[in-house]
Scaffold this motif. Structure first.
Motif, PDB file in Angstrom:
ATOM      1  N   LYS A  40       0.802  -1.212   0.000  1.00  0.00           N
ATOM      2  CA  LYS A  40       0.000   0.000   0.000  1.00  0.00           C
ATOM      3  C   LYS A  40       0.844   1.275   0.000  1.00  0.00           C
ATOM      4  CE  LYS A  40      -3.745  -2.351   2.446  1.00  0.00           C
ATOM      5  NZ  LYS A  40      -4.545  -2.439   3.695  1.00  0.00           N
ATOM      6  N   LEU A  41       2.182   1.111   0.085  1.00  0.00           N
ATOM      7  CA  LEU A  41       3.061   2.280   0.060  1.00  0.00           C
ATOM      8  C   LEU A  41       3.096   2.880  -1.342  1.00  0.00           C
ATOM      9  CD1 LEU A  41       6.142   1.023   2.150  1.00  0.00           C
ATOM     10  CD2 LEU A  41       4.291   2.524   2.917  1.00  0.00           C
ATOM     11  N   THR A  42       3.216   4.188  -1.395  1.00  0.00           N
ATOM     12  CA  THR A  42       3.384   4.863  -2.681  1.00  0.00           C
ATOM     13  C   THR A  42       4.791   4.646  -3.207  1.00  0.00           C
ATOM     14  OG1 THR A  42       4.145   6.926  -1.716  1.00  0.00           O
ATOM     15  CG2 THR A  42       1.759   6.643  -1.926  1.00  0.00           C
ATOM     16  N   LYS A  43       4.984   4.963  -4.499  1.00  0.00           N
ATOM     17  CA  LYS A  43       6.317   4.820  -5.094  1.00  0.00           C
ATOM     18  C   LYS A  43       7.343   5.681  -4.344  1.00  0.00           C
ATOM     19  CE  LYS A  43       8.716   5.091  -9.539  1.00  0.00           C
ATOM     20  NZ  LYS A  43       8.582   5.412 -10.997  1.00  0.00           N
ATOM     21  N   LYS A  44       6.912   6.884  -3.955  1.00  0.00           N
ATOM     22  CA  LYS A  44       7.808   7.787  -3.228  1.00  0.00           C
ATOM     23  C   LYS A  44       8.173   7.212  -1.859  1.00  0.00           C
ATOM     24  CE  LYS A  44       8.138  12.546  -1.513  1.00  0.00           C
ATOM     25  NZ  LYS A  44       7.437  13.852  -1.388  1.00  0.00           N
ATOM     26  N   GLN A  45       7.172   6.631  -1.149  1.00  0.00           N
ATOM     27  CA  GLN A  45       7.430   6.052   0.175  1.00  0.00           C
ATOM     28  C   GLN A  45       8.394   4.876   0.093  1.00  0.00           C
ATOM     29  OE1 GLN A  45       3.269   5.402   1.188  1.00  0.00           O
ATOM     30  NE2 GLN A  45       3.393   6.932   2.861  1.00  0.00           N
ATOM     31  N   ARG A  46       8.323   4.109  -1.028  1.00  0.00           N
ATOM     32  CA  ARG A  46       9.214   2.954  -1.152  1.00  0.00           C
ATOM     33  C   ARG A  46      10.668   3.362  -1.368  1.00  0.00           C
ATOM     34  NH1 ARG A  46       6.012  -1.704  -4.632  1.00  0.00           N
ATOM     35  NH2 ARG A  46       4.105  -1.688  -3.367  1.00  0.00           N
ATOM     36  N   LEU A  47      10.883   4.604  -1.725  1.00  0.00           N
ATOM     37  CA  LEU A  47      12.258   5.100  -1.874  1.00  0.00           C
ATOM     38  C   LEU A  47      12.830   5.595  -0.544  1.00  0.00           C
ATOM     39  CD1 LEU A  47      11.913   7.055  -5.242  1.00  0.00           C
ATOM     40  CD2 LEU A  47      12.878   4.766  -4.882  1.00  0.00           C
ATOM     41  N   SER A  48      12.005   5.594   0.498  1.00  0.00           N
ATOM     42  CA  SER A  48      12.435   6.057   1.832  1.00  0.00           C
ATOM     43  C   SER A  48      12.588   4.876   2.777  1.00  0.00           C
ATOM     44  CB  SER A  48      11.407   7.044   2.408  1.00  0.00           C
ATOM     45  OG  SER A  48      11.625   7.260   3.785  1.00  0.00           O
ATOM     46  N   ASP A  49      13.808   4.655   3.272  1.00  0.00           N
ATOM     47  CA  ASP A  49      14.021   3.572   4.242  1.00  0.00           C
ATOM     48  C   ASP A  49      13.178   3.776   5.490  1.00  0.00           C
ATOM     49  OD1 ASP A  49      15.823   2.590   2.459  1.00  0.00           O
ATOM     50  OD2 ASP A  49      17.615   2.953   3.682  1.00  0.00           O
ATOM     51  N   GLY A  50      13.033   5.023   5.903  1.00  0.00           N
ATOM     52  CA  GLY A  50      12.256   5.312   7.101  1.00  0.00           C
ATOM     53  C   GLY A  50      10.797   4.930   6.952  1.00  0.00           C
ATOM     54  N   ASP A  51      10.215   5.217   5.773  1.00  0.00           N
ATOM     55  CA  ASP A  51       8.813   4.873   5.549  1.00  0.00           C
ATOM     56  C   ASP A  51       8.612   3.360   5.505  1.00  0.00           C
ATOM     57  OD1 ASP A  51       8.031   7.495   5.495  1.00  0.00           O
ATOM     58  OD2 ASP A  51       8.040   7.676   3.311  1.00  0.00           O
ATOM     59  N   ILE A  52       9.577   2.653   4.909  1.00  0.00           N
ATOM     60  CA  ILE A  52       9.471   1.188   4.849  1.00  0.00           C
ATOM     61  C   ILE A  52       9.595   0.594   6.254  1.00  0.00           C
ATOM     62  CG2 ILE A  52      10.579  -0.917   3.998  1.00  0.00           C
ATOM     63  CD1 ILE A  52      11.412   0.702   1.514  1.00  0.00           C
ATOM     64  N   GLU A  53      10.526   1.118   7.042  1.00  0.00           N
ATOM     65  CA  GLU A  53      10.683   0.639   8.427  1.00  0.00           C
ATOM     66  C   GLU A  53       9.406   0.848   9.213  1.00  0.00           C
ATOM     67  OE1 GLU A  53      14.005   2.723   9.994  1.00  0.00           O
ATOM     68  OE2 GLU A  53      15.498   1.559   8.875  1.00  0.00           O
ATOM     69  N   GLU A  54       8.804   2.035   9.086  1.00  0.00           N
ATOM     70  CA  GLU A  54       7.600   2.335   9.857  1.00  0.00           C
ATOM     71  C   GLU A  54       6.430   1.472   9.404  1.00  0.00           C
ATOM     72  OE1 GLU A  54       5.074   3.990  12.668  1.00  0.00           O
ATOM     73  OE2 GLU A  54       7.261   3.908  12.507  1.00  0.00           O
ATOM     74  N   SER A  55       6.332   1.214   8.117  1.00  0.00           N
ATOM     75  CA  SER A  55       5.265   0.358   7.603  1.00  0.00           C
ATOM     76  C   SER A  55       5.381  -1.048   8.175  1.00  0.00           C
ATOM     77  CB  SER A  55       5.340   0.315   6.073  1.00  0.00           C
ATOM     78  OG  SER A  55       4.447  -0.658   5.557  1.00  0.00           O
ATOM     79  N   ALA A  56       6.600  -1.600   8.165  1.00  0.00           N
ATOM     80  CA  ALA A  56       6.807  -2.947   8.684  1.00  0.00           C
ATOM     81  C   ALA A  56       6.592  -2.992  10.197  1.00  0.00           C
ATOM     82  CB  ALA A  56       8.214  -3.429   8.328  1.00  0.00           C
ATOM     83  N   ARG A  57       7.015  -1.935  10.889  1.00  0.00           N
ATOM     84  CA  ARG A  57       6.842  -1.881  12.343  1.00  0.00           C
ATOM     85  C   ARG A  57       5.363  -1.906  12.699  1.00  0.00           C
ATOM     86  NH1 ARG A  57       6.392   1.373  16.867  1.00  0.00           N
ATOM     87  NH2 ARG A  57       5.579   3.085  15.596  1.00  0.00           N
ATOM     88  N   GLN A  58       4.566  -1.102  11.996  1.00  0.00           N
ATOM     89  CA  GLN A  58       3.126  -1.068  12.269  1.00  0.00           C
ATOM     90  C   GLN A  58       2.479  -2.413  11.958  1.00  0.00           C
ATOM     91  OE1 GLN A  58       1.277   2.212  10.252  1.00  0.00           O
ATOM     92  NE2 GLN A  58       2.529   3.765  11.304  1.00  0.00           N
ATOM     93  N   ALA A  59       2.940  -3.055  10.899  1.00  0.00           N
ATOM     94  CA  ALA A  59       2.380  -4.361  10.530  1.00  0.00           C
ATOM     95  C   ALA A  59       2.648  -5.395  11.617  1.00  0.00           C
ATOM     96  CB  ALA A  59       2.977  -4.816   9.196  1.00  0.00           C
ATOM     97  N   VAL A  60       3.869  -5.430  12.119  1.00  0.00           N
ATOM     98  CA  VAL A  60       4.237  -6.399  13.154  1.00  0.00           C
ATOM     99  C   VAL A  60       3.446  -6.132  14.434  1.00  0.00           C
ATOM    100  CG1 VAL A  60       6.113  -7.112  14.673  1.00  0.00           C
ATOM    101  CG2 VAL A  60       6.516  -6.891  12.209  1.00  0.00           C
TER     102      VAL A  60
END
Length: 535
Positions: free
Chosen positions: A491-511
């Motif tokens: 569900k991340l946007t293309k821009k968010q996938r270029l940000s390590d911080g956004d990917i970390e936060e997405s995975a953290r919320q999922a867990v």
């Protein structure tokens, strides 16, 4: 944990500066000290610290906090000996001006004139303070009782108390600990008589007695009784050695046979030894707990031996202490507590003693302290029933004006608590201990998510748990965690996938979503992204 401040014409006097012991709300912490930053910011107006007696909750924080105050300290000879040991531990023995005031004498500090008045407690030289100022006189009781036979140290000097009260007392700031107990607290000599009878019934095996190391009267009682029953006293625990050495320097305990070190215990027949141990509250590092776990280097107990807990159960310690009682019992050791025999007496005044003190001092205002809310309320009711004109309930941080004019709470000052941890002090309600509490109750998760340049996950995420749930009970957990991470990542946007911080936060919320659903927990969760460039 006591720290009291008195102000007269802009200048302050601190009475006591003590510690408290941590509970399970501060995992990994042993000692709590007051946050005294408010008065530290006004240290140019802080004239002195007066310490009423040598219990940890009154003297224990002086050495640690003194650099924030840098003012003289006044106290009695025995308390000065204990304080000197604490100052040496902090490397301050040459920096702090400690004025030793003979018990029962007086001193003037600025516009404060202080008469020291002997009152009995479970430690020698407890000094009540009659504080005289241009605006009135205040009695600060400290911790006390009216013991006619205290065994060690002077008895309560009620003659002097009556004399210094004759000119009129505006307010009495008074101990409330035993306000619910009728009658009197009892005498240390009565404990000695009963312990003597009890030891006479134990004719075989080792006897171990555990009590508060600071209870010098009890140490004297136990040593005297042991001598009468031909048993050598072995001190087990560092604090006992420190307290007895300080007591002897101040002139107490010097007429007893020498105490033996725990290394000597193995050379004495079992029926000729009395082990005097620390750890009366079941403290995991205390001598008694280590002996019960068979982890002590020099001391052991076996079936047929006897352990006497010559102390009260401090509220909050019940679970730990009863577990220690059971551990000893399972080893065949006979356990004796204050519930079984008269082996302890309180150091605080019951209602009869409070009544006597009010009748002697006759204050216009009662200010109960040293108790919980219900103790304070009951103490106020007692004082009013005895003819005191006004009784005021105060709590931590309250600023109480006593004179001139009507006594009333006029505001509050910041207050708080610090935990003593490796490297120094940390706020009890700060992020550090909050994180530690979350780790204790919720556990921790760490994970790695590997992505390519565009932020696409190229391998199954690696998730590791520490104390969150038993993975054996959730065989599909790792699959569920990875699915949740992939779904959230999609569900991340293309821009968010270029940000390590956004990917970390997405995975953290999922867990965290998975564990809220299956266990209702919010574990500490750290996710790390590793990004590889495409070849």
């Amino acid at each position: 944990m006591n720290l009291n401040l008195y102000c007269c014409n802009g200048k302050w006097l601190m009475v006591d500066c003590g510690i408290s012991f941590a509970d399970d709300r501060a995992p990994g912490i042993d000692v709590i000290v007051p946050d005294a930053s408010w008065i530290a910011e006004r240290k140019e107006d802080l004239l002195a610290i007066i310490v009423t007696h040598a219990h940890e909750d009154h003297v224990g924080a002086v050495a640690r906090l003194w650099p924030s105050f840098q003012c003289p300290v006044y106290t009695s000879p025995f308390t000065a000996e204990i304080l000197s040991l604490k100052l040496a531990e902090e490397g301050l023995e040459k920096d702090v001006e400690v004025n030793v005031v003979a018990a029962g004498s007086s001193v003037s500090i600025g516009e404060f004139h202080i008469d020291f008045v002997d009152l009995t407690h479970s430690i020698p030289e407890m000094q009540a303070l009659m504080i005289t100022t241009p605006h009135g006189r205040v009695l600060h009781s400290g911790d006390w009782k009216l013991d006619p036979d205290p065994v060690v140290g002077p008895a309560s000097n009620l003659t002097k108390m009556a004399a210094v009260s004759k000119q009129g007392v505006l307010a009495m700031i008074c101990d409330s600990t035993n306000v619910f107990k009728e009658g009197v607290s009892g005498s240390e000599l009565d404990v000695q008589v009963n312990l003597d009878k009890l030891l006479g019934t134990i004719t075989s095996g080792r006897i171990a007695v555990t009590t508060f190391a600071s209870n010098i009267a009890r140490l004297m009682t136990i040593a005297s009784v042991a001598e009468r029953h031909d048993r050598h006293v072995v001190l087990v625990g560092r604090s006992l050695h420190r307290m007895t050495q300080a007591a002897k320097k101040a002139g107490y305990l010097n007429d007893l046979p020498p105490f033996l070190d725990e290394k000597d215990a193995g050379h004495i027949p079992r029926d000729k030894i009395l082990l005097l141990c620390t750890g009366s509250q079941g403290e995991p590092r205390g001598a008694m707990a280590r002996i019960a776990r068979d982890e002590h280097s020099h001391i052991s107990l076996s079936s047929g031996d006897t352990v006497i807990f010559s102390s009260k159960v401090i509220p909050g310690n019940e679970k730990t202490l009863y577990a220690l009682h059971n551990k000893l019992t399972e080893s065949g050791v006979n356990v004796v507590t204050e519930a079984d025999e008269f082996v302890h007496v309180s150091g605080h005044p019951a209602r009869g003693e409070l009544t006597d003190m009010y009748n002697i001092v006759k204050p216009e205002i009662a200010v109960p302290v040293h108790g919980e809310a219900r103790h304070i309320r009951s103490h106020c009711d007692l004082a009013l029933s005895l003819g005191v004109k006004s009784a005021i309930e105060i709590t931590n941080g309250n600023l109480l004006k006593l004179a001139p004019g009507d006594a009333k709470i006029i505001g509050s000052v910041p207050f708080g608590r610090f935990a003593v941890d490796a490297g120094g002090l940390t706020a009890l309600d700060g992020d550090f201990l909050s994180t530690r509490r979350r780790l204790v109750y919720n556990g921790a998760i760490s994970g790695i998510v590997i992505v390519n340049e565009e932020g696409k996950i190229t391998e199954d995420p690696e998730i590791r748990l520490r104390g969150v749930v038993d993975e054996g009970l959730f065989p599909k957990l790792q699959t569920e965690l990875r699915r949740e991470i992939f779904d959230k990542h999609a569900k991340l946007t293309k821009k968010q996938r270029l940000s390590d911080g956004d990917i970390e936060e997405s995975a953290r919320q999922a867990v965290r979503r998975v564990f809220r659903r299956i266990a209702g927990r919010r574990p500490i969760t750290d996710i790390y992204v590793i990004r590889f460039e495409d070849e």
